[in-house]
Design a protein around this motif. Structure first.
Motif, PDB file in Angstrom:
ATOM      1  N   ASP A 208     -17.646   1.887 -31.725  1.00 23.73           N
ATOM      2  CA  ASP A 208     -18.588   1.181 -30.859  1.00 23.73           C
ATOM      3  C   ASP A 208     -17.847   0.178 -29.976  1.00 23.73           C
ATOM      4  OD1 ASP A 208     -21.279  -0.101 -30.142  1.00 23.73           O
ATOM      5  OD2 ASP A 208     -20.272  -1.746 -31.163  1.00 23.73           O
ATOM      6  N   LEU A 209     -16.911  -0.536 -30.560  1.00 23.48           N
ATOM      7  CA  LEU A 209     -16.138  -1.539 -29.823  1.00 23.48           C
ATOM      8  C   LEU A 209     -15.257  -0.878 -28.776  1.00 23.48           C
ATOM      9  CD1 LEU A 209     -15.615  -4.627 -29.828  1.00 23.48           C
ATOM     10  CD2 LEU A 209     -13.679  -4.187 -31.344  1.00 23.48           C
ATOM     11  N   VAL A 210     -14.638   0.248 -29.133  1.00 19.02           N
ATOM     12  CA  VAL A 210     -13.739   0.957 -28.217  1.00 19.02           C
ATOM     13  C   VAL A 210     -14.515   1.627 -27.089  1.00 19.02           C
ATOM     14  CG1 VAL A 210     -12.086   2.857 -28.052  1.00 19.02           C
ATOM     15  CG2 VAL A 210     -12.011   1.302 -30.008  1.00 19.02           C
ATOM     16  N   LEU A 211     -15.684   2.177 -27.395  1.00 23.38           N
ATOM     17  CA  LEU A 211     -16.478   2.920 -26.418  1.00 23.38           C
ATOM     18  C   LEU A 211     -17.137   2.017 -25.384  1.00 23.38           C
ATOM     19  CD1 LEU A 211     -17.705   5.671 -25.575  1.00 23.38           C
ATOM     20  CD2 LEU A 211     -19.536   5.243 -27.217  1.00 23.38           C
TER      21      LEU A 211
ATOM     22  N   ALA B 209     -25.089  -5.126 -20.672  1.00 26.71           N
ATOM     23  CA  ALA B 209     -26.321  -5.033 -21.463  1.00 26.71           C
ATOM     24  C   ALA B 209     -26.672  -3.580 -21.755  1.00 26.71           C
ATOM     25  CB  ALA B 209     -27.465  -5.721 -20.724  1.00 26.71           C
ATOM     26  N   LEU B 210     -26.566  -2.706 -20.730  1.00 29.95           N
ATOM     27  CA  LEU B 210     -26.887  -1.290 -20.927  1.00 29.95           C
ATOM     28  C   LEU B 210     -25.894  -0.638 -21.884  1.00 29.95           C
ATOM     29  CD1 LEU B 210     -28.597   1.164 -20.254  1.00 29.95           C
ATOM     30  CD2 LEU B 210     -27.177   1.547 -18.215  1.00 29.95           C
ATOM     31  N   ALA B 211     -24.624  -1.012 -21.784  1.00 30.65           N
ATOM     32  CA  ALA B 211     -23.611  -0.458 -22.698  1.00 30.65           C
ATOM     33  C   ALA B 211     -23.889  -0.890 -24.129  1.00 30.65           C
ATOM     34  CB  ALA B 211     -22.222  -0.903 -22.262  1.00 30.65           C
ATOM     35  N   LEU B 212     -24.309  -2.149 -24.317  1.00 28.96           N
ATOM     36  CA  LEU B 212     -24.634  -2.629 -25.665  1.00 28.96           C
ATOM     37  C   LEU B 212     -25.783  -1.836 -26.267  1.00 28.96           C
ATOM     38  CD1 LEU B 212     -24.311  -6.502 -25.194  1.00 28.96           C
ATOM     39  CD2 LEU B 212     -22.983  -5.098 -26.767  1.00 28.96           C
ATOM     40  N   VAL B 213     -26.844  -1.599 -25.461  1.00 24.26           N
ATOM     41  CA  VAL B 213     -27.992  -0.834 -25.949  1.00 24.26           C
ATOM     42  C   VAL B 213     -27.585   0.600 -26.268  1.00 24.26           C
ATOM     43  CG1 VAL B 213     -30.255   0.092 -25.333  1.00 24.26           C
ATOM     44  CG2 VAL B 213     -29.673  -2.271 -24.750  1.00 24.26           C
ATOM     45  N   THR B 214     -26.797   1.202 -25.376  1.00 24.99           N
ATOM     46  CA  THR B 214     -26.383   2.597 -25.568  1.00 24.99           C
ATOM     47  C   THR B 214     -25.554   2.763 -26.833  1.00 24.99           C
ATOM     48  OG1 THR B 214     -26.373   2.934 -23.172  1.00 24.99           O
ATOM     49  CG2 THR B 214     -25.181   4.547 -24.516  1.00 24.99           C
TER      50      THR B 214
END
Length: 394
Positions: free
Chosen positions: A334-337, A358-363
């Motif tokens: 998750d951290l790398v992606l 924000a969108l990356a965190l949700v995804t």
């Protein structure tokens, strides 16, 4: 492994439950040898002959309770059976589930073995169900005419009320019409229970039945909670913690609630993460390796909480180290992606850095939740099949 005893038949290993009657009274017991003789005497005096009755004790005792029951049953006008469990899985709630599976009657009445539940209400519980068409009839301390007089001390009264408010607050729809979800005294139609879906933990089985089996409609009968006849209460701080874990597991059973719980647990992981980062940098560790190491503190924290609160009933599908390794891999992925996703959203979608983050965190959160369910806690197909074969052979 379990052993069955049917009094007064001496061949205890081959005994079977009696022929179906109007009501099976299921009594879970744990070291209640001082109470069961009195309980059977009260049932004998209270249940009229016109109501066919059988009594099934599901016993997890480490004392001589099974033998005491067998001796006392010789004076009873109805069949009495003891199902002793060598492994008390699920506690007293698990014992009730075993009793429900073994019961042969149309109605099942569940009551405690310490004489705090008056047996004279058994006919009324069944009659109320027949009269109203209810699938579940609860003996309640909190409806008109009921009383909690047998609760010893203000502390136990406060705990009982707080537990009731908490349960009804968490399950307002499933517990609608049940004023006393903590009651251990109730009658339920056998056809309304699917025992295989029940996953009890501890001794509060009524909530489990109401939430998972969803019997409807529900009726109530007031009762006075009496003082324990002998012995000590099984209500302890440890049982209280098991009750809270059980509520959390029940609430998290819905996918949306489980995802919300997953997110809240993930957010709480920032605390050990930041604490670890502060401690490592204070010791002079460079911030990059410190961040990587500190992230593992958050991963471990999150893993322990979801194991206890969200996926407790799925932990048997894999060994703990396998689950931990897979969970840690997903959490670090998750951290790398996240960074490449942010770059993708900014460059190709024209998003600002804040919106892209924000969108990356949700995804990544949704992907991590789905990955955790599918890769960590769902059973492998081969193992599930093997277990099914083992059950068939048994």
């Amino acid at each position: 492994m379990s052993h069955e005893y049917t009094a007064p038949v001496p061949d205890l290993g081959a005994a079977e439950l009696p022929e179906p009657g109007a009501v099976t009274i299921v009594v879970p017991t744990f070291n209640e040898s001082a109470n069961v003789r009195q309980l059977l005497h009260r049932i004998t005096e209270s249940v009229p002959a016109r109501l066919p009755c059988e009594v099934l004790f599901v016993d997890d005792s480490t004392d001589d309770t099974p033998q005491v029951i067998s001796d006392a049953a010789k004076d009873c006008p109805f069949p009495v059976t003891v199902l002793h469990r060598d492994e008390p899985e699920g506690g007293l709630g698990g014992a009730v589930v075993e009793g429900i599976k073994a019961a042969g009657s149309d109605w099942i009445v569940v009551m405690d073995g310490d004489c705090q539940h008056p047996p004279q209400l058994v006919p009324e519980l069944v009659a109320t169900g027949e009269r109203t068409g209810a699938e579940l009839v609860v003996a309640s301390r909190y409806t008109d005419g009921g009383s909690r007089a047998g609760l010893a001390g203000g502390y136990r009264i406060a705990v009982s009320r707080a537990s009731t408010w908490l349960a009804k607050g968490l399950f307002p729809r499933r517990l609608r019409g049940i004023s006393d979800p903590m009651s251990g005294f109730f009658a339920i139609r056998r056809e309304s229970v699917t025992a295989d879906v029940l996953k009890p933990l501890g001794y509060k089985i009524l909530i489990e039945l109401a939430v998972r089996s969803r019997p409807h409609p529900v009726a109530e009968v007031p009762f006075v909670f009496e003082e324990r006849y002998a012995g000590r209460s099984k209500s302890t701080a440890r049982e209280g913690l098991r009750f809270l874990r059980h509520l959390a597991g029940l609430r998290a059973d819905a996918p949306v609630a489980r995802m919300i719980g997953f997110g809240l647990i993930g957010a709480s992981g920032f605390v050990p993460n930041l604490a670890g980062l502060w401690a490592l940098t204070a010791l002079g560790v460079h911030y990059v390796p410190a961040e990587i190491i500190a992230n593992q503190f958050g991963v471990a924290w999150n893993f322990l909480l979801i194991e206890q609160l969200l996926f407790r009933d799925r932990r048997g599908h894999r060994r703990w180290w396998d689950r931990l390794g897979r969970f840690a891999l997903l959490a670090n992925a998750d951290l790398v992606l996240r960074i490449p996703l942010i770059a993708l959203f900014v460059r190709h979608l024209g998003m600002g850095a804040l919106a892209a983050t924000a969108l990356a965190l949700v995804t990544t959160f949704v992907l991590r939740f789905l990955g955790t369910e599918a890769l960590v806690y769902l059973p492998r197909r081969g193992r599930r099949t093997a277990r099914g074969r083992a059950r068939t052979r048994a």
